[in-house]
Design a protein around this motif. Structure first.
Motif, PDB file in Angstrom:
ATOM      1  N   TYR A  49       0.839  -1.211   0.000  1.00  0.00           N
ATOM      2  CA  TYR A  49       0.000   0.000   0.000  1.00  0.00           C
ATOM      3  C   TYR A  49       0.871   1.257   0.000  1.00  0.00           C
ATOM      4  O   TYR A  49       0.631   2.190  -0.769  1.00  0.00           O
ATOM      5  CB  TYR A  49      -0.919  -0.016   1.220  1.00  0.00           C
ATOM      6  N   PHE A  50       1.885   1.282   0.852  1.00  0.00           N
ATOM      7  CA  PHE A  50       2.733   2.466   0.924  1.00  0.00           C
ATOM      8  C   PHE A  50       3.616   2.610  -0.318  1.00  0.00           C
ATOM      9  O   PHE A  50       3.969   3.730  -0.707  1.00  0.00           O
ATOM     10  CB  PHE A  50       3.590   2.423   2.188  1.00  0.00           C
ATOM     11  N   TYR A 108       2.647   1.981  -3.364  1.00  0.00           N
ATOM     12  CA  TYR A 108       1.813   2.564  -4.425  1.00  0.00           C
ATOM     13  C   TYR A 108       0.979   3.744  -3.942  1.00  0.00           C
ATOM     14  O   TYR A 108       0.126   4.233  -4.688  1.00  0.00           O
ATOM     15  CB  TYR A 108       0.877   1.487  -4.984  1.00  0.00           C
ATOM     16  N   GLN A 109       1.230   4.227  -2.732  1.00  0.00           N
ATOM     17  CA  GLN A 109       0.397   5.279  -2.172  1.00  0.00           C
ATOM     18  C   GLN A 109       0.371   6.536  -3.041  1.00  0.00           C
ATOM     19  O   GLN A 109      -0.682   7.152  -3.245  1.00  0.00           O
ATOM     20  CB  GLN A 109       0.882   5.637  -0.765  1.00  0.00           C
ATOM     21  N   ASP A 110       1.524   6.933  -3.558  1.00  0.00           N
ATOM     22  CA  ASP A 110       1.618   8.159  -4.353  1.00  0.00           C
ATOM     23  C   ASP A 110       1.694   7.886  -5.848  1.00  0.00           C
ATOM     24  O   ASP A 110       1.979   8.805  -6.632  1.00  0.00           O
ATOM     25  CB  ASP A 110       2.847   8.965  -3.918  1.00  0.00           C
ATOM     26  N   ALA A 111       1.454   6.647  -6.256  1.00  0.00           N
ATOM     27  CA  ALA A 111       1.489   6.325  -7.685  1.00  0.00           C
ATOM     28  C   ALA A 111       0.273   6.941  -8.370  1.00  0.00           C
ATOM     29  O   ALA A 111      -0.850   6.824  -7.873  1.00  0.00           O
ATOM     30  CB  ALA A 111       1.498   4.815  -7.893  1.00  0.00           C
ATOM     31  N   PRO A 112       0.469   7.647  -9.495  1.00  0.00           N
ATOM     32  CA  PRO A 112      -0.676   8.272 -10.176  1.00  0.00           C
ATOM     33  C   PRO A 112      -1.617   7.229 -10.763  1.00  0.00           C
ATOM     34  O   PRO A 112      -1.180   6.176 -11.227  1.00  0.00           O
ATOM     35  CB  PRO A 112      -0.016   9.111 -11.271  1.00  0.00           C
ATOM     36  N   ARG A 113      -2.900   7.518 -10.727  1.00  0.00           N
ATOM     37  CA  ARG A 113      -3.888   6.626 -11.339  1.00  0.00           C
ATOM     38  C   ARG A 113      -3.809   6.769 -12.858  1.00  0.00           C
ATOM     39  O   ARG A 113      -3.820   7.889 -13.374  1.00  0.00           O
ATOM     40  CB  ARG A 113      -5.292   6.976 -10.859  1.00  0.00           C
ATOM     41  N   THR A 140      -6.844   1.837  -9.060  1.00  0.00           N
ATOM     42  CA  THR A 140      -5.503   2.359  -8.831  1.00  0.00           C
ATOM     43  C   THR A 140      -4.488   1.234  -9.000  1.00  0.00           C
ATOM     44  O   THR A 140      -4.842   0.052  -9.102  1.00  0.00           O
ATOM     45  CB  THR A 140      -5.384   2.936  -7.417  1.00  0.00           C
TER      46      THR A 140
END
Length: 253
Positions: free
Chosen positions: A40-41, A43-48, A55
Motif C-alpha cells: 500500500y505504501f 503505491y500510495q503516491d502512484a498516479p492513477r 488504482t
C-alpha cells in the motif's frame, strides 16, 4: 467414525502444535497482512492511469492476496512435514494404523484451517484498513485466497515428500513457486507471453487463482470463468495431495 478417528486425531495434533508455535502462527496470520501494508505504501503516491477504474494498488494488491498466502502456506507446510520426518515422528506414526492418506489429509485439513484464517486476516486488512477496492465482493476474494492457500499446502506436502532435509524443502520454493509468480500474469498478462511460456503457465495453479481474482476485480457478480478457475485450483490441490500420499516415504533416509 472409527475409520475417521486416525484422520481427526492427526488434524487435532497438528492444530495443537500450531497453537503452541507462536512464531509460525505469527507468520501465517501477520506476514501477508504486513506485506499488503508495505505494498500500500509503495503505491500510495502512484498516479492513477487515465480513465482507469482501479488504482495501481487495487490492481496489484488483489493479485497479491492470492500469491502471498500461496507462498507462505507452501513454505510452512513443506518445512513442518519435513520436520516430522527428520525428528522420527513420521516413521513412528506410520508404524501405527495411521495410513499415509490419513496423515496427509490431517495435515491438509489443519493447515487449510490456518489458510482460511490467513486469507480472512489479509482480506480484512486490505479491504477495510487499506482501502483496496474491487468490483466484486471481498467475500469472493477471500474464498479464492483461501483455495489458493490450500493449494500451497498441497504442493508443500508434495515437495516435502521429495526433500530429505528442511533446507532441501526450502530449495523447492524457487523451483515450484517462483516460475508460477513469473508466469501467473502479475508481471506480464498471460496472453502477451510467448506461446511456449503461455502453454507452461496454463499448467500452473497460481495462473488460475490470479485469473479468478482479476475476474472479481472487474465484475460485480461471479462469472463462469471465475468458478472454472477456482475448480481448476481445487483440482490441482487434490492431485498434489494424491501424489504426496503416493510418494511419501515411510522411513527417514
Amino acid at each position: 467414525m472409527t475409520t475417521l478417528r486416525p484422520y481427526t486425531a492427526t488434524t487435532a495434533r497438528i492444530l495443537r502444535q500450531l497453537r503452541n508455535d507462536h512464531r509460525t502462527v505469527a507468520m501465517i496470520l501477520v506476514v501477508p497482512a504486513l506485506l499488503m501494508t508495505l505494498l500500500y505504501f509503495i503505491y500510495q503516491d502512484a498516479p492513477r492511469p487515465p480513465h482507469a477504474p482501479l488504482t495501481m494498488f487495487d490492481r496489484v494488491g488483489i493479485t497479491m492476496l492470492g500469491i502471498l498466502p500461496f507462498i507462505v502456506m507452501f513454505l510452512i507446510t513443506a518445512i513442518a512435514m519435513q520436520r516430522e520426518r527428520t525428528s522420527g515422528t513420521l516413521e513412528r506414526l506410520l508404524t501405527t494404523p495411521l495410513s499415509k492418506l490419513d496423515l496427509l489429509a490431517g495435515y491438509g485439513s489443519a493447515f487449510s484451517l490456518a489458510a482460511a484464517a490467513q486469507a480472512a486476516v489479509a482480506c480484512v486488512v486490505a479491504f477495510w484498513l487499506l482501502g483496496l477496492t474491487a468490483a466484486g465482493s471481498p467475500g469472493w476474494v477471500m474464498l479464492i485466497a483461501m483455495v489458493d492457500a490450500v493449494c500451497g499446502v498441497g504442493l508443500g506436502l508434495l515437495a516435502s515428500a521429495f526433500a530429505r532435509t528442511e533446507f532441501q524443502a526450502v530449495q523447492f520454493m524457487p523451483v515450484i513457486v517462483a516460475p508460477q509468480i513469473f508466469l501467473c500474469g502479475l508481471l506480464v498478462p498471460r496472453d502477451r507471453l510467448p506461446e511456449w511460456l503461455e502453454a507452461i503457465s496454463n499448467v500452473m495453479p497460481l495462473s488460475y487463482a490470479v485469473d479468478a481474482l482479476q475476474q472479481v476485480s472487474v465484475h460485480a457478480q461471479p462469472t463462469a470463468a471465475m468458478w472454472l478457475d477456482i475448480a481448476v485450483v481445487a483440482g490441482f490441490t487434490v492431485v498434489a495431495l494424491g501424489l504426496a500420499a503416493a510418494t511419501l516415504r515411510r522411513r527417514t533416509p
